[in-house]
Design an enzyme around this catalytic site. Structure first.
Site, PDB file in Angstrom:
ATOM      1  N   PHE A  25      35.306  50.852  26.107  1.00  0.00           N
ATOM      2  CA  PHE A  25      35.080  49.401  26.166  1.00  0.00           C
ATOM      3  C   PHE A  25      36.365  48.602  26.071  1.00  0.00           C
ATOM      4  CE2 PHE A  25      31.540  51.386  23.624  1.00  0.00           C
ATOM      5  CZ  PHE A  25      30.679  51.547  24.689  1.00  0.00           C
ATOM      6  N   ARG A  84      28.498  49.095  47.327  1.00  0.00           N
ATOM      7  CA  ARG A  84      27.720  50.331  47.427  1.00  0.00           C
ATOM      8  C   ARG A  84      27.649  51.028  46.074  1.00  0.00           C
ATOM      9  NH1 ARG A  84      28.850  54.247  52.257  1.00  0.00           N
ATOM     10  NH2 ARG A  84      27.664  52.599  53.253  1.00  0.00           N
ATOM     11  N   GLY A 104      32.261  48.063  41.830  1.00  0.00           N
ATOM     12  CA  GLY A 104      32.402  48.225  40.372  1.00  0.00           C
ATOM     13  C   GLY A 104      31.290  47.537  39.630  1.00  0.00           C
ATOM     14  N   GLU A 106      31.031  46.200  33.906  1.00  0.00           N
ATOM     15  CA  GLU A 106      31.097  45.048  33.014  1.00  0.00           C
ATOM     16  C   GLU A 106      30.274  43.853  33.455  1.00  0.00           C
ATOM     17  OE1 GLU A 106      35.413  44.937  31.352  1.00  0.00           O
ATOM     18  OE2 GLU A 106      35.466  46.263  33.065  1.00  0.00           O
TER      19      GLU A 106
HETATM   20 MO1  MOS Z   1      37.560  47.423  29.847  1.00  0.00          MO
HETATM   21  S1  MOS Z   1      37.610  45.854  28.492  1.00  0.00           S
HETATM   22  O1  MOS Z   1      38.246  46.719  31.227  1.00  0.00           O
HETATM   23  O2  MOS Z   1      38.516  48.600  29.142  1.00  0.00           O
END
Ligand code: MOS
Length: 727
Positions: free
Chosen positions: A232, A618, A691, A694
C-alpha cells in the site's frame, strides 16, 4: 484449441500455498544461527538523547548486543534519490519524532530481545513539538498550477463574480497502511554477500538502497520477497529498521531478524500524512463551472517523507473549467515520517473536490450525475491534453442504471426505513494510468513448463497470476503450464516497482514481448540443434503454435523437442518502454454510487451498498480485478467513517493498535457491485491495461459523505464521519 484466459476468472496461482502456510514470508526464513533484534524507540516528541543506560539490557538473559547512538552501527546517510526517512538511525543523538529508532537490542530469541529492549532507558533534552497542521498553516508553497481564461487576471475575481459559489473546507488526520504482514527483515551474510528477506514493493530498488546505505557493492546484495502481505506504499522505501537489521548481522557475523510489533508498524515507519483542503467553485446557475480553486496544507515531517499534495492529480485533471488554480503547501511537523498510502493524494483530494461538486449540485438543483456530465472534460483543464481514453460518461450511465439512481430524491431526509434515514450519493474517481519501463524473461524448459519472470512484487494484488495468465495467453498453453516468478532482485534487471497501480500496465507488454522472443529462440534451436527433427529447416517454414513446434506435417511439443535435442531450456529477455513522447494524458476513471443509512436517534452511519463502474482499460483476471476494486471500496468505508489518528501535542499518536485505530470489518462491509467497461486503452500499450489497484478507493469516501448528506441534510467536512457529528 486453448481459449484465451484474458479477462476470465482465474484463481490466483499462489492461493493454495498461501492458505496452507506453504508461502514463506520475510519472517518465515530461518537460517542457521539466527538471532533476533528489537527496536528501542524515543519516548519524547523532539529533542536530543543526552545519555542511555543499557546496563540492565546488556546483562539480561540471551542478549548479544545493544546498539545505540553512543554505540552505533555504521550506516551511510540516504541520498536525495532514496525515499523514506532523510536520516540514518543511530548516527546522531537528535530525536525528530516520538517513536524514532534510538536503539537495537539483539538476543537469542524474539521475546528476550523485546524484554531487554524494555530495560533500556534514555535521558533527553526536550524541545516543543510541532504536531498540528494548525501550528504551521499556511505551509510552504510548492508552486502554483494555474490556467486562466484570456483577459482574466485573478481567479478570486472570477469566483467573486460567479452567480453561484461554493467554498468547502475539509480535513483529515493521519492514516495508517497497517499491512497484514508486519514489517519484517531477515538478513543473512555469507562472506561479503548479503541476502535480505524483506517485503519490498520494488526489490531491485530496495537492494540498491541497502547496498548504498551499508556501503557495499550493489552486486552483492539480494532482496527476496516472493510473498508479501500487503504494501500500500509503506513498503516502497527501505526504513531504518531493515537497514539496522542488515548492519547488525554484519557486525555480529550472524543472521539477524527484526520484526516490528504491530504498534511499531504505526509509530516507527510511514503513515499517510494529515491534510486540510479548501475547494472554491464558481459556476453559473445551471452548474457550469467558471472557476475552480483547490488549496491544500499537507503534513511533511522534519524526519522526511512523502509530500501530500492532493490537487495535482484530482482537481487539475477532473472537470472542464476556464479558470483553475491549484495551490499546494506543505507544513513541517515533528511527526513520524509520512509515506504514500494507496491512492495517496487522490483519495483525500477527491474527497474535497467531489464533496464540493455535491454541494454545487445542491445549490443549483442540478442532479449530481447531470452536473458532472455538464462539466465533462475530454482534455485536462490546465494543459489541454486529451485523455488517451475516457469513458467516464459510460461509467455514469451504466452505474446509474445498475444502482437505481433514478430512485434518489434530491431533498435530504426524504427516505426512511423505520428509525433509519436512507440516502444515496455519487462521486467520480480518477487515478493516473502509469506505465514504467519493464523487463521480463520467458524460459521454455524441458520439464514441460514455461517460466515467466519479472523482478516486480506481488503484494497480494495478484501480479504473480497476471504473469501466468498473460504468458499462457501469448504462448497458447494452459495457465497451469506457466510457472510465474517475481519478488527477487536477482531476476533480470528492469523489474518495475509495485506502486502507482502500474505493475500490470507496465509488465504485461514486457511479458508479451519476451514470449515472442522466446518463441523465436525456440524455433532457432529447433533448426540449429543437430538432433532436432527440424534440423536444417528454413526457420521461416517452422512455426510455433500452442506449445508445439510444427513444420512439414511434423508437430512436436516444446519439451519433447528440448529433450530430444538435449537443450534443457531456451529463454529470452525483453524490455519494453512507455511512449514518453505521447501527446495524451493517461488516466483511469470510475463512478461510485452508494446507499447509506443513518440512525435517526443515535446518528450511527452504515453503508448499505455500493455500485461502482470503472474504466480501467483491458482486464487480465476478472476475479482479481473484482477483489482489488471491492477491497479499495471497503478501504473507502474506512476513510469515510473510521480511519483517523490525531497526533497529540507531545508527538504521540492517539491510536497505535488495531483496537484503537479502526478499519472496516466484515460487519461494516456493504454489498458491493463492481463492474468495469471492456474498453482497452489504445494508446498506453498494444494490450491496453490501465491499472486498477487504487482507483476503487478514489472518491469512495466522497460518495459516502454525499449519501450521508442526502440521508440527513448534514454535511460533515472533517473526517471521519462519526455518529456524534450526525446528531
Ligand atoms: Mo502505492 S501508495 O502507489 O504504493
Amino acid at each position: 484449441m486453448t481459449a484465451s484466459p484474458i479477462g476470465r476468472e482465474t484463481d490466483r496461482v499462489d492461493g493454495p500455498l498461501k492458505v496452507t502456510g506453504g508461502a514463506r514470508y520475510a519472517a518465515d526464513h530461518r537460517p542457521e544461527g539466527l538471532v533476533h533484534g528489537h527496536l528501542v524507540q524515543a519516548t519524547v516528541g523532539r529533542g536530543t538523547v543526552l545519555g542511555m543506560d543499557v546496563s540492565r539490557a546488556e546483562t539480561a538473559p540471551g542478549v548479544l548486543a545493544v546498539f545505540t547512538p553512543f554505540r552505533p552501527l555504521p550506516l551511510n546517510p540516504p541520498s536525495p534519490q532514496q525515499s523514506g526517512e532523510n536520516y540514518s538511525a543511530l548516527q546522531d543523538t537528535a530525536v525528530r519524532f516520538r517513536g524514532q529508532v534510538i536503539g537495537l537490542v539483539v538476543a537469542d530469541t524474539p521475546e528476550r530481545a523485546r524484554d531487554a529492549a524494555s530495560l533500556v532507558t534514555a535521558d533527553y533534552a526536550v524541545t516543543p513539538s510541532r504536531t498540528s497542521l494548525a501550528d504551521g498553516s499556511p505551509g510552504v508553497p510548492q508552486g502554483v498550477v494555474q490556467k486562466l481564461a484570456p483577459g482574466v487576471t485573478s481567479i478570486d475575481a472570477v469566483l467573486a463574480s460567479s452567480p453561484v459559489t461554493v467554498t468547502t473546507s475539509v480535513s483529515q488526520h493521519a492514516q495508517h497502511h497497517i499491512a497484514m504482514e508486519p514489517h519484517a527483515t531477515t538478513a543473512v551474510w555469507v562472506d561479503d554477500q548479503l541476502t535480505v528477506y524483506s517485503g519490498a514493493q520494488a526489490p531491485q530498488r530496495a537492494a540498491a538502497t541497502i547496498a548504498a546505505r551499508l556501503g557495499v557493492d550493489p552486486a552483492k546484495v539480494r532482496v527476496i520477497c516472493r510473498y508479501t502481505g500487503g504494501g500500500f506504499g509503506q513498503r516502497s522505501p527501505v526504513w531504518n529498521e531493515a537497514l539496522l537489521c542488515a548492519a547488525a548481522a554484519r557486525a555480529l557475523r550472524r543472521p539477524v531478524r527484526v520484526v516490528l510489533s504491530r504498534e511499531q508498524v504505526f509509530t516507527a515507519i510511514g503513515h499517510r500524512g494529515a491534510v486540510r483542503q479548501t475547494i472554491r467553485l464558481g459556476a453559473d446557475t445551471d452548474g457550469r463551472l467558471l472557476a475552480l480553486r483547490h488549496d491544500s496544507d499537507g503534513e511533511l515531517p522534519a524526519a522526511g517523507g512523502w509530500q501530500m499534495m492532493p490537487g495535482r492529480d484530482t482537481s487539475a485533471v477532473s472537470y472542464r473549467t476556464p479558470n483553475i488554480r491549484i495551490d499546494q503547501r506543505l507544513v513541517t511537523l515533528d511527526t513520524p515520517p509520512t509515506w504514500s498510502m494507496r491512492a495517496p493524494a487522490e483519495a483525500p483530494g477527491t474527497f474535497a473536490l467531489e464533496t464540493a461538486m455535491d454541494e454545487l449540485a445542491v445549490l443549483t438543483g442540478v442532479d449530481p450525475v447531470e452536473l458532472r456530465l455538464r462539466n465533462y472534460a475530454t482534455e485536462d483543464p490546465v494543459e489541454g491534453r486529451r485523455f488517451s481514453s475516457k469513458h467516464l460518461d459510460e461509467c455514469y450511465r451504466v452505474g446509474a442504471e445498475r444502482f437505481g439512481w433514478d430512485r434518489r430524491q434530491a431533498r435530504p431526509r426524504s427516505r426512511t426505513d423505520g428509525d433509519w434515514l436512507i440516502g444515496l450519493g455519487t462521486a467520480s474517481a480518477i487515478y493516473p494510468a502509469w506505465r514504467q519501463s519493464a523487463s521480463a524473461r520467458v524460459r521454455f524448459r524441458d520439464d514441460g513448463r514455461v517460466a515467466v519472470s519479472s523482478a516486480t512484487s506481488d503484494l497480494g494484488t495478484g501480479a504473480l497470476t497476471v504473469l501466468a495468465v498473460v504468458g499462457a495467453d501469448e504462448l497458447g498453453v494452459p495457465v497451469g503450464t506457466v510457472e510465474a516468478e517475481l519478488g527477487d532482485s536477482a531476476l533480470p534487471p528492469g523489474g518495475v516497482g509495485a506502486y502507482g497501480s502500474s505493475v500490470t500496465t507496465s509488465t504485461v507488454p514486457a511479458v508479451r514481448a519476451a514470449c515472442r522472443a522466446a518463441v523465436e529462440a525456440l524455433v532457432r534451436a529447433a533448426v540449429d540443434e543437430p538432433r532436432s527433427p527440424f534440423a536444417g529447416f528454413d526457420p521461416s517454414t517452422v512455426r510455433y503454435r500452442q506449445g508445439r513446434v510444427e513444420a512439414r506435417g511434423r508437430s512436436v511439443d516444446f519439451h519433447t523437442l528440448l529433450r530430444t535435442t538435449g537443450v534443457p531450456q531456451v529463454e529470452a529477455v525483453a524490455t519494453t518502454e512507455p511512449d514518453t513522447a505521447s501527446p495524451y494524458r493517461f488516466h483511469c476513471f470510475g463512478a461510485h454510487f452508494c446507499e447509506v443509512r443513518v440512525h435517526r436517534l443515535t446518528g450511527e452511519p452504515r453503508v448499505d451498498r455500493f455500485t461502482s463502474v470503472f474504466d480501467v482499460g483491458r482486464v487480465v483476471n476478472a476475479k482479481a480485478t473484482r477483489s482489488q476494486l471491492a477491497g479499495s471500496i471497503i478501504w473507502g468505508v474506512g476513510h469515510a467513517l473510521m480511519e483517523a489518528d490525531p497526533i497529540e501535542p507531545d508527538g504521540r499518536f492517539a491510536a497505535a493498535t488495531m483496537a484503537d485505530y479502526l478499519v472496516p470489518v466484515h460487519a461494516d462491509t456493504p454489498a458491493i457491485d463492481v463492474h468495469w467497461l471492456d474498453r482497452p486503452d489504445p494508446h498506453i500499450s498494444e494490450f491496453g491495461a490501465k491499472g486498477l489497484g487504487e482507483i476503487g478507493l478514489v472518491s469512495a469516501a466522497a460518495a459516502i459523505g454525499n449519501a450521508v448528506f442526502n440521508a440527513t441534510g448534514i454535511r460533515v467536512h472533517d473526517l471521519p464521519i462519526t455518529m456524534e457529528k450526525l446528531l
